[in-house]
Design a protein around this motif. Structure first.
Motif, PDB file in Angstrom:
ATOM      1  N   PHE A  20      59.578   6.841  79.815  1.00 24.62           N
ATOM      2  CA  PHE A  20      59.555   5.384  79.741  1.00 24.62           C
ATOM      3  C   PHE A  20      58.107   4.909  79.872  1.00 24.62           C
ATOM      4  O   PHE A  20      57.390   5.358  80.775  1.00 24.62           O
ATOM      5  CB  PHE A  20      60.342   4.763  80.909  1.00 24.62           C
ATOM      6  N   PRO A  21      57.653   4.001  79.001  1.00 22.99           N
ATOM      7  CA  PRO A  21      56.322   3.426  79.189  1.00 22.99           C
ATOM      8  C   PRO A  21      56.257   2.724  80.543  1.00 22.99           C
ATOM      9  O   PRO A  21      57.231   2.087  80.966  1.00 22.99           O
ATOM     10  CB  PRO A  21      56.197   2.410  78.052  1.00 22.99           C
ATOM     11  N   LYS A  22      55.141   2.860  81.234  1.00 22.28           N
ATOM     12  CA  LYS A  22      55.016   2.251  82.572  1.00 22.28           C
ATOM     13  C   LYS A  22      55.126   0.732  82.520  1.00 22.28           C
ATOM     14  O   LYS A  22      55.520   0.123  83.497  1.00 22.28           O
ATOM     15  CB  LYS A  22      53.707   2.678  83.227  1.00 22.28           C
ATOM     16  N   ASP A  23      54.787   0.116  81.396  1.00 19.46           N
ATOM     17  CA  ASP A  23      54.834  -1.340  81.298  1.00 19.46           C
ATOM     18  C   ASP A  23      56.109  -1.834  80.611  1.00 19.46           C
ATOM     19  O   ASP A  23      56.186  -2.969  80.168  1.00 19.46           O
ATOM     20  CB  ASP A  23      53.595  -1.871  80.580  1.00 19.46           C
ATOM     21  N   THR A  55      56.800  13.982  88.920  1.00 15.42           N
ATOM     22  CA  THR A  55      55.499  13.523  89.422  1.00 15.42           C
ATOM     23  C   THR A  55      54.402  14.510  89.043  1.00 15.42           C
ATOM     24  O   THR A  55      54.658  15.549  88.423  1.00 15.42           O
ATOM     25  CB  THR A  55      55.551  13.398  90.955  1.00 15.42           C
ATOM     26  N   GLU A  56      53.201  14.196  89.446  1.00 19.22           N
ATOM     27  CA  GLU A  56      52.055  15.084  89.231  1.00 19.22           C
ATOM     28  C   GLU A  56      52.349  16.469  89.814  1.00 19.22           C
ATOM     29  O   GLU A  56      51.939  17.483  89.258  1.00 19.22           O
ATOM     30  CB  GLU A  56      50.803  14.477  89.875  1.00 19.22           C
ATOM     31  N   GLU A  57      53.059  16.500  90.910  1.00 21.89           N
ATOM     32  CA  GLU A  57      53.455  17.758  91.553  1.00 21.89           C
ATOM     33  C   GLU A  57      54.267  18.650  90.602  1.00 21.89           C
ATOM     34  O   GLU A  57      54.178  19.872  90.660  1.00 21.89           O
ATOM     35  CB  GLU A  57      54.285  17.432  92.802  1.00 21.89           C
ATOM     36  N   HIS A  58      55.024  18.053  89.717  1.00 20.60           N
ATOM     37  CA  HIS A  58      55.880  18.790  88.789  1.00 20.60           C
ATOM     38  C   HIS A  58      55.218  19.070  87.438  1.00 20.60           C
ATOM     39  O   HIS A  58      55.700  19.910  86.677  1.00 20.60           O
ATOM     40  CB  HIS A  58      57.161  17.983  88.503  1.00 20.60           C
ATOM     41  N   GLU A  91      52.529  20.507  85.906  1.00 19.37           N
ATOM     42  CA  GLU A  91      52.106  21.797  85.354  1.00 19.37           C
ATOM     43  C   GLU A  91      53.301  22.713  85.125  1.00 19.37           C
ATOM     44  O   GLU A  91      53.397  23.382  84.100  1.00 19.37           O
ATOM     45  CB  GLU A  91      51.078  22.469  86.267  1.00 19.37           C
ATOM     46  N   ARG A  92      54.229  22.744  86.057  1.00 15.96           N
ATOM     47  CA  ARG A  92      55.407  23.609  85.902  1.00 15.96           C
ATOM     48  C   ARG A  92      56.292  23.126  84.746  1.00 15.96           C
ATOM     49  O   ARG A  92      56.831  23.944  84.007  1.00 15.96           O
ATOM     50  CB  ARG A  92      56.197  23.666  87.216  1.00 15.96           C
ATOM     51  N   VAL A  93      56.409  21.812  84.578  1.00 16.52           N
ATOM     52  CA  VAL A  93      57.165  21.271  83.437  1.00 16.52           C
ATOM     53  C   VAL A  93      56.523  21.743  82.139  1.00 16.52           C
ATOM     54  O   VAL A  93      57.211  22.184  81.216  1.00 16.52           O
ATOM     55  CB  VAL A  93      57.235  19.727  83.485  1.00 16.52           C
ATOM     56  N   ARG A  94      55.198  21.694  82.061  1.00 21.85           N
ATOM     57  CA  ARG A  94      54.496  22.140  80.855  1.00 21.85           C
ATOM     58  C   ARG A  94      54.741  23.624  80.606  1.00 21.85           C
ATOM     59  O   ARG A  94      55.002  24.043  79.475  1.00 21.85           O
ATOM     60  CB  ARG A  94      52.995  21.863  80.958  1.00 21.85           C
ATOM     61  N   GLN A  95      54.678  24.433  81.653  1.00 24.99           N
ATOM     62  CA  GLN A  95      54.909  25.870  81.505  1.00 24.99           C
ATOM     63  C   GLN A  95      56.331  26.164  81.022  1.00 24.99           C
ATOM     64  O   GLN A  95      56.537  27.044  80.188  1.00 24.99           O
ATOM     65  CB  GLN A  95      54.671  26.593  82.829  1.00 24.99           C
ATOM     66  N   LEU A  96      57.299  25.461  81.578  1.00 23.99           N
ATOM     67  CA  LEU A  96      58.707  25.731  81.262  1.00 23.99           C
ATOM     68  C   LEU A  96      59.154  25.157  79.922  1.00 23.99           C
ATOM     69  O   LEU A  96      60.004  25.739  79.255  1.00 23.99           O
ATOM     70  CB  LEU A  96      59.610  25.164  82.367  1.00 23.99           C
ATOM     71  N   THR A  97      58.609  23.995  79.554  1.00 20.45           N
ATOM     72  CA  THR A  97      59.140  23.274  78.397  1.00 20.45           C
ATOM     73  C   THR A  97      58.133  23.040  77.278  1.00 20.45           C
ATOM     74  O   THR A  97      58.526  22.683  76.170  1.00 20.45           O
ATOM     75  CB  THR A  97      59.670  21.887  78.821  1.00 20.45           C
ATOM     76  N   GLY A  98      56.857  23.158  77.587  1.00 25.59           N
ATOM     77  CA  GLY A  98      55.832  22.821  76.605  1.00 25.59           C
ATOM     78  C   GLY A  98      55.526  21.333  76.548  1.00 25.59           C
ATOM     79  O   GLY A  98      54.705  20.891  75.765  1.00 25.59           O
ATOM     80  N   ILE A  99      56.182  20.557  77.409  1.00 23.19           N
ATOM     81  CA  ILE A  99      55.979  19.103  77.437  1.00 23.19           C
ATOM     82  C   ILE A  99      54.864  18.772  78.426  1.00 23.19           C
ATOM     83  O   ILE A  99      54.923  19.146  79.592  1.00 23.19           O
ATOM     84  CB  ILE A  99      57.274  18.375  77.853  1.00 23.19           C
ATOM     85  N   ASP A 142      52.118  12.687  80.498  1.00 20.16           N
ATOM     86  CA  ASP A 142      51.027  11.718  80.546  1.00 20.16           C
ATOM     87  C   ASP A 142      51.415  10.667  81.583  1.00 20.16           C
ATOM     88  O   ASP A 142      51.954   9.607  81.254  1.00 20.16           O
ATOM     89  CB  ASP A 142      50.813  11.093  79.170  1.00 20.16           C
ATOM     90  N   LEU A 143      51.168  10.987  82.841  1.00 17.02           N
ATOM     91  CA  LEU A 143      51.637  10.145  83.943  1.00 17.02           C
ATOM     92  C   LEU A 143      50.849   8.849  84.108  1.00 17.02           C
ATOM     93  O   LEU A 143      51.266   7.974  84.852  1.00 17.02           O
ATOM     94  CB  LEU A 143      51.625  10.953  85.246  1.00 17.02           C
ATOM     95  N   GLU A 144      49.747   8.714  83.395  1.00 19.74           N
ATOM     96  CA  GLU A 144      49.005   7.453  83.453  1.00 19.74           C
ATOM     97  C   GLU A 144      49.692   6.378  82.626  1.00 19.74           C
ATOM     98  O   GLU A 144      49.668   5.207  82.986  1.00 19.74           O
ATOM     99  CB  GLU A 144      47.573   7.671  82.974  1.00 19.74           C
TER     100      GLU A 144
END
Length: 76
Positions: free
Chosen positions: A8-11, A47-50, A52-60, A63-65
């Motif tokens: 979801f877009p933050k705005d 969150t930011e905590e998740h 890197e692991r999300v990227r490793q597992l899914t390739g996604i 962009d939390l900003e």
């Protein structure tokens, strides 16, 4: 159980995209967010905590900003 990562877009409050990540495995994704698989109901914020692991597992890449991301469990 089907699992997706929803963005979801933050705005904005409207769903921007949703990617099915069921193939990663319920147990793996539940462990990622620290929730027992049986208790995985409702959208779980990623969150930011998740990130890197999300990227490793899914390739996604999260962009939390610009976006809010959720692990979105649903029925089959």
């Amino acid at each position: 159980m089907r699992l997706a990562i929803s963005r979801f877009p933050k705005d904005d409050e409207f769903l921007d995209s949703s990617v099915d990540v069921t193939s990663v495995g319920v147990d793996v994704l539940a462990d990622l967010v620290g929730i027992a698989p049986a208790d995985l109901v409702g959208d779980v914020p990623l969150t930011e905590e998740h990130a890197e692991r999300v990227r490793q597992l899914t390739g996604i890449t999260l962009d939390l900003e610009k976006y809010a991301y959720f692990l979105d469990p649903g029925a089959d």
